[in-house]
Design an enzyme around this catalytic site. Structure first.
Site, short mmCIF file in Angstrom:
data_model
loop_
_atom_site.label_atom_id
_atom_site.label_comp_id
_atom_site.label_asym_id
_atom_site.label_seq_id
_atom_site.Cartn_x
_atom_site.Cartn_y
_atom_site.Cartn_z
N GLY A 11 0.84 -1.20 0.00
CA GLY A 11 0.00 0.00 0.00
C GLY A 11 0.87 1.25 0.00
N ASP A 103 5.43 -4.96 5.84
CA ASP A 103 5.93 -6.28 6.23
C ASP A 103 5.94 -7.28 5.07
OD1 ASP A 103 3.12 -6.11 6.33
OD2 ASP A 103 2.97 -7.79 7.73
N THR A 125 4.41 2.18 5.92
CA THR A 125 3.01 1.73 5.89
C THR A 125 2.22 2.54 6.91
OG1 THR A 125 1.51 -0.09 6.44
CG2 THR A 125 3.67 -0.20 7.44
N ASP A 127 -0.03 1.45 8.56
CA ASP A 127 -0.45 0.53 9.64
C ASP A 127 0.48 0.57 10.86
OD1 ASP A 127 -2.40 -0.21 7.80
OD2 ASP A 127 -1.33 -2.01 7.16
N ASP A 129 2.69 -1.43 11.60
CA ASP A 129 2.66 -2.78 12.16
C ASP A 129 3.98 -3.53 12.00
OD1 ASP A 129 2.44 -2.98 9.41
OD2 ASP A 129 0.85 -4.47 9.40
N1 LIG Z 1 5.95 -14.30 1.60
C1 LIG Z 1 6.21 -13.54 0.52
N2 LIG Z 1 7.08 -13.96 -0.43
C2 LIG Z 1 7.35 -13.20 -1.50
N3 LIG Z 1 6.81 -12.00 -1.73
C3 LIG Z 1 5.94 -11.54 -0.83
C4 LIG Z 1 5.59 -12.27 0.34
N4 LIG Z 1 4.69 -11.55 1.05
C5 LIG Z 1 4.49 -10.41 0.34
N5 LIG Z 1 5.23 -10.40 -0.77
C6 LIG Z 1 5.27 -9.38 -1.82
O1 LIG Z 1 5.18 -8.07 -1.27
C7 LIG Z 1 4.04 -7.40 -1.80
C8 LIG Z 1 3.51 -6.42 -0.81
O2 LIG Z 1 3.06 -7.10 0.35
P1 LIG Z 1 1.70 -6.65 1.09
O3 LIG Z 1 0.62 -6.59 0.09
O4 LIG Z 1 1.53 -7.53 2.26
O5 LIG Z 1 1.97 -5.15 1.52
P2 LIG Z 1 2.95 -4.52 2.61
O6 LIG Z 1 4.30 -4.39 2.03
O7 LIG Z 1 2.84 -5.28 3.89
O8 LIG Z 1 2.35 -3.06 2.74
P3 LIG Z 1 0.96 -2.63 3.40
O9 LIG Z 1 0.55 -3.69 4.38
O10 LIG Z 1 1.22 -1.32 4.03
O11 LIG Z 1 -0.01 -2.52 2.26
C9 LIG Z 1 3.10 -8.54 -2.17
O12 LIG Z 1 2.15 -8.15 -3.12
C10 LIG Z 1 4.07 -9.57 -2.74
O13 LIG Z 1 4.44 -9.24 -4.05
O1 LIG Z 2 -5.53 -0.72 -1.04
P1 LIG Z 2 -5.92 -2.13 -0.70
O2 LIG Z 2 -5.20 -3.13 -1.52
O3 LIG Z 2 -7.39 -2.28 -0.67
O4 LIG Z 2 -5.40 -2.41 0.78
C1 LIG Z 2 -5.98 -1.90 1.93
C2 LIG Z 2 -5.06 -2.23 3.07
O5 LIG Z 2 -3.85 -1.54 2.89
C3 LIG Z 2 -3.57 -0.72 4.01
O6 LIG Z 2 -4.07 0.57 3.73
C4 LIG Z 2 -2.10 -0.59 4.26
O7 LIG Z 2 -1.59 -1.82 4.61
C5 LIG Z 2 -4.36 -1.40 5.15
O8 LIG Z 2 -4.55 -0.53 6.24
C6 LIG Z 2 -5.60 -1.82 4.42
O9 LIG Z 2 -6.21 -2.92 5.03
MG LIG Z 3 1.55 -5.00 5.62
#
Ligand SMILES: Nc1ncnc2c1ncn2[C@@H]1O[C@H](COP(=O)(O)OP(=O)(O)OP(=O)(O)O)[C@@H](O)[C@H]1O
Ligand SMILES: O=P(O)(O)OC[C@H]1O[C@](O)(CO)[C@@H](O)[C@@H]1O
Ligand SMILES: [Mg+2]
Length: 319
Positions: A11, A103, A125, A127, A129
């Protein structure tokens, strides 16, 4: 290191641009070439890379979103995808990568690290988190955005003597909900880290009304349940009629706060320094006001604890 790359993933979060600018300018300062990968891991797989220069990262520090754009890539989750991404990094002569994301993005980064590629993370992020860092980029701005909305809802809630449920983002974590509840003086907060005690919530609403409180705000973290579900439960259990507001993606947009722009600038520079000095599998972390490099794995091996003092405070101050 001759050439590094930076990408934003997951995100978007306010101040991601400030982080990209900081990584790029810190690299150029050391005569290292920088390229930006567009649309996160998805763009990496497609070889969607653009050169970043001193001037191309100018005028972006105050902009919301991410100029590199972002994505959630399903392909990158699979071993073939990760190997293809490594091939692309080789093809473009990239010696190291900075991943700006949450994460999930760090888990992806770890896959590259395990295959011998140098990666440093910048936690970004709304979040907040991610264990290992006291703050993530974007959280402070989102908090202020949510606070503005909650203050406006309070105006109408008090004018109409109403009960409002305000659903805020945060995935499985309650950081955003909890801090906004304290900052806005909300009467109640529900977070995923604490089980919901509906009868107790109804009791509290009952006694508050008896004491003459005519309106109330409940801040609900999305990880607990949807606002309409809670509204239904309050009606069924206590006969309480409520209005709901789901703030949604407005929480992710906007120009970064001063705090976030400074944090992103510091983290971007720290990440680049780490990468140049041979660090990998680490993230730039904000701890007790300072910058440190800590293992990326903290993001999934440790659960970041919610500050219970703040939970108690909401309760104490909403009498
Ligand atoms: N276990 C994993 N192995 C490989 N790639 C991963 C894994 N988990 C996540 N990713 C990659 O990272 C991208 C982003 O992860 P995710 O959608 O969980 O967002 P984030 O980085 O945690 O940010 P946010 O939670 O703020 O949206 C995923 O779409 C995927 O391409
Ligand atoms: O934009 P998307 O893919 O709907 O994701 C929403 C999620 O992304 C975040 O905005 C950031 O991780 C979360 O708070 C929410 O649950
Ligand atoms: Mg995340």
């Amino acid at each position: 290191m001759k050439r590094i790359a930076v990408l934003t993933s997951g995100g978007d979060a306010p101040a991601m641009n400030a982080a990209v600018r900081s990584v790029a300018r810190s690299a150029i300062f050391r005569d290292i070439e920088v390229v930006g990968v567009r649309r996160g891991y998805e763009g990496l797989l497609e070889g969607d890379l653009i050169p970043l220069t001193k001037s191309s990262v100018g005028g972006i520090i105050h902009r919301g979103g991410t100029i590199l754009r972002t994505a959630r890539s399903e392909r990158f989750r699979r071993p073939e995808g990760i190997n293809e991404a490594l091939q692309q990094l080789k093809r473009f002569d990239i010696d190291g990568l900075v991943v700006v994301g949450g994460d999930g993005s760090f888990r992806g980064a770890w896959e590259l690290v395990q295959r011998g590629f140098a990666v440093v993370g910048v936690p970004a992020t709304i979040d907040n988190d991610i264990a290992g860092t006291d703050m993530t980029i974007g959280f402070d701005t989102a908090l202020n955005t949510v606070l503005e909305a909650v203050k406006k809802i309070r105006d109408t809630a008090s004018s109409h003597d109403r009960l409002f449920i305000i659903e805020v983002m945060g995935r499985e974590a309650g950081f955003l909900a909890l801090e906004v509840a304290v900052a806005s003086g909300a009467e109640y907060v529900l977070v995923p880290e604490r089980p919901v005690d509906l009868p107790r919530l109804c009791d509290k609403l009952h006694y508050a009304r008896k004491r003459g409180k005519t309106h109330s705000l409940i801040v609900l973290a999305e990880g607990v349940m949807a606002a309409h579900e809670l509204a239904g439960q309050l009606l069924d259990t206590g006969g309480y009629d409520s209005r709901i507001t789901v703030l949604g993606h407005i929480q992710r947009g906007g120009s970064p706060s001063a705090f976030d722009a400074v944090l992103a600038s510091r983290m971007g520079a720290a990440a680049l320094t780490g990468l140049v000095e041979g660090q990998t599998g680490v993230m730039a972390a904000y701890r007790r006001g300072g910058m440190e490099l800590v293992p990326l794995s903290l993001a999934w091996e440790q659960k970041k604890e919610l500050n219970t003092e703040l939970l108690d405070l909401v309760e104490k101050l909403s009498i």
